[in-house]
Design a protein around this motif. Structure first.
Motif, short mmCIF file in Angstrom:
data_model
loop_
_atom_site.label_atom_id
_atom_site.label_comp_id
_atom_site.label_asym_id
_atom_site.label_seq_id
_atom_site.Cartn_x
_atom_site.Cartn_y
_atom_site.Cartn_z
N GLY A 112 0.77 -1.15 0.02
CA GLY A 112 0.02 -0.12 -0.15
C GLY A 112 0.88 1.39 0.05
N GLY A 113 1.76 1.16 0.62
CA GLY A 113 3.05 2.28 0.86
C GLY A 113 3.49 2.71 -0.68
N TRP A 114 3.85 1.77 -1.63
CA TRP A 114 4.20 2.15 -2.85
C TRP A 114 3.35 2.61 -3.79
CZ3 TRP A 114 8.34 3.00 -5.58
CH2 TRP A 114 8.13 3.00 -7.00
N PHE A 115 1.98 2.08 -3.67
CA PHE A 115 0.75 2.71 -4.15
C PHE A 115 0.49 3.98 -3.73
CE2 PHE A 115 -3.72 3.76 -4.02
CZ PHE A 115 -4.01 4.00 -5.35
N GLU A 116 0.57 4.65 -2.64
CA GLU A 116 0.50 5.84 -2.43
C GLU A 116 1.56 6.81 -2.89
OE1 GLU A 116 -2.22 6.70 -0.80
OE2 GLU A 116 -3.03 5.05 -0.12
N PHE A 117 2.71 6.31 -2.92
CA PHE A 117 3.91 7.00 -3.26
C PHE A 117 3.64 7.31 -4.84
CE2 PHE A 117 7.87 6.97 -5.58
CZ PHE A 117 8.47 8.15 -4.86
N VAL A 118 3.28 6.48 -5.66
CA VAL A 118 2.92 6.47 -7.00
C VAL A 118 1.89 7.46 -7.26
CG1 VAL A 118 2.28 5.28 -9.36
CG2 VAL A 118 4.16 4.24 -7.61
N TYR A 119 0.65 7.19 -6.37
CA TYR A 119 -0.55 8.29 -6.75
C TYR A 119 0.16 9.78 -6.33
CZ TYR A 119 -5.32 9.30 -6.90
OH TYR A 119 -6.55 9.75 -7.54
N VAL A 120 0.83 9.90 -5.18
CA VAL A 120 1.21 11.33 -4.99
C VAL A 120 2.11 11.79 -5.82
CG1 VAL A 120 2.28 12.56 -3.24
CG2 VAL A 120 0.82 11.08 -2.48
N LEU A 121 3.03 10.85 -6.46
CA LEU A 121 3.95 11.46 -7.33
C LEU A 121 3.17 11.93 -8.62
CD1 LEU A 121 6.96 11.63 -8.03
CD2 LEU A 121 7.17 9.58 -8.99
N ALA A 122 2.19 11.30 -9.13
CA ALA A 122 1.29 11.42 -10.19
C ALA A 122 0.68 12.80 -10.15
CB ALA A 122 0.35 10.43 -10.63
N VAL A 123 0.25 12.83 -8.87
CA VAL A 123 -0.50 14.45 -8.52
C VAL A 123 0.58 15.39 -8.62
CG1 VAL A 123 -1.70 15.79 -6.78
CG2 VAL A 123 -2.37 13.21 -7.05
#
Length: 404
Positions: free
Chosen positions: A81-92
């Protein structure tokens, strides 16, 4: 023969001497980054259901599909879940910085990676506009989309003014950003994260990273202007080619949509528009939909008008006045679709694609109007406004000392 030779040489000079359409590429940069940013922010509470571990399209299903289509997505590097959150925030973050025009070449690459990572993770999430965004995110990487209306352009003006005063400019931020992203790229490649995926994305990322390094080295070490001029020519050719592809893609979208509609019986009898207005999924405002569909004549005109505009638009590019009229009609239609059918992001993506055909004179006036509004706002706050964002004849904000 002399006239032909002059025409050919003039065309070659036009393609190689400058990056064409600075305002148009700035508009599509702003349009697509804003569309993706707004979508990510709106779906932030539902992000795990759409693209993350809590979605119906789970990790195992996504892994099976990626093994078949070899699509790139950084979300398949880990199921945490941490990797998913990182990628999503990076996309934003990448979308926001590309919208502002900060380090546009680097941010356009990160924007592309964010779009592909999320969309390829859950391929059944989207409303049609995601396909346009998917393609345009790749094309934007090859454009010089920060020539005007960007923080890069403002930084370029400040650096030019500093050089005129005899000051030496050192872009430490660009060097650090290039080094950090290069370390990450080497680690990802060495770790085999690109194995099993289509080579297009890794090749694009590596080429951009190496090109920025070459640009910086030439700007710092070259003893004559010829190497920098050669790199400028190559950059202009790549930019102009990508701009042509974007325009061709937009025309292809409308042409195929129009010709497919012609083959449909509901489009032929003039009733096709009536049916989506009465689907619950596309009826955020049932009263408005009922009002629009209450007139059979209006439904028929909109149905036939949609087909005519989509089929005719690619053929009107050689007539500026007709093209502008149809362009306004298509943008208006997409704005209506956004409200009546509840498809705002599809409409925003299509309007952004249409913007590549907007007249330069109109965009200049729009920029001047925005600059005057900004100056008034700043003046009311008691601050001295910076010079307006008017671009020179051959704008080029990417300096040799800026590897990012």
């Amino acid at each position: 023969m002399n006239r032909l030779a002059l025409s050919v040489s003039s065309a070659i000079a036009r393609v190689t001497e400058s990056a064409l359409g600075p305002y148009q590429t700035a508009v599509i940069r702003i349009g697509f980054s804003a569309t993706w940013l707004l979508f990510l922010l709106r779906e932030f509470p539902h992000r795990e259901e759409l693209y993350g571990p809590d979605g119906p399209w789970n990790w195992d299903l996504a892994q099976q599909l990626i093994a078949v289509n070899h699509a790139f997505t950084a979300l398949m590097w880990s199921d945490s879940g941490g990797w998913f959150e990182f990628v999503y925030v990076l996309a934003v973050l990448a979308s926001f910085l590309l919208l502002l025009g900060w380090r546009t070449r680097t941010m356009s690459v990160l924007f592309m990676l964010g779009v592909l990572s999320l969309q390829n993770r859950s391929v059944f999430v989207g409303d049609g506009g995601d396909n346009v965004l998917h393609l345009m995110s790749v094309y934007l990487v090859f454009t010089r989309c920060g020539q005007v209306w960007s923080l890069d352009a403002r930084r370029a003006r400040r650096e030019d003014a500093a050089r005129a005063r005899g000051e030496r400019i050192a872009d430490r931020v660009g060097v650090v950003l290039w080094a950090v992203l290069g370390f990450a790229l080497v680690a990802v490649t060495a770790g085999g994260r690109f194995d099993g995926v289509d080579a297009t994305v890794p090749v694009i990322v590596w080429l951009v990273w190496l090109a920025l390094a070459v640009w910086w080295v030439v700007g710092r070490r070259a003893k004559s202007a010829e190497p920098r001029i050669l790199l400028d020519v190559v950059g202009n050719i790549v930019h102009n080619g990508a701009l042509f592809v974007i325009m061709a893609e937009a025309c292809l979208i409308y042409a195929t949509a129009g010709w497919y509609k012609i083959q449909g019986s509901r489009w032929q009898d003039g009733t096709a528009v009536y049916y989506p207005l009465h689907l619950d999924y596309f009826s955020p405002w049932p009263g408005l939909a009922d009002l629009l569909s209450s007139s059979g004549t209006l439904v028929m005109l909109v149905t036939y008008g949609t087909v005519v505009v989509q089929v005719a638009f690619p053929f009107t590019l050689f007539n500026r006045r007709v093209k502008n009229v149809l362009l306004a009609a298509m943008m208006t239609e997409h704005a209506v679709i956004a409200v009546v059918l509840g498809l705002p992001f599809f409409s925003l993506a299509m309007i952004a694609a249409d913007s590549v055909f907007l007249p330069t004179s109109f965009l200049r006036r729009l920029g001047d109007w925005a600059a005057r509004v900004r100056a008034r706002v700043v003046a009311r706050r008691g601050r001295t406004p910076l010079p307006g964002p008017r671009a020179p004849e051959n704008p080029e904000p990417t300096h040799a000392n800026s590897p990012a």
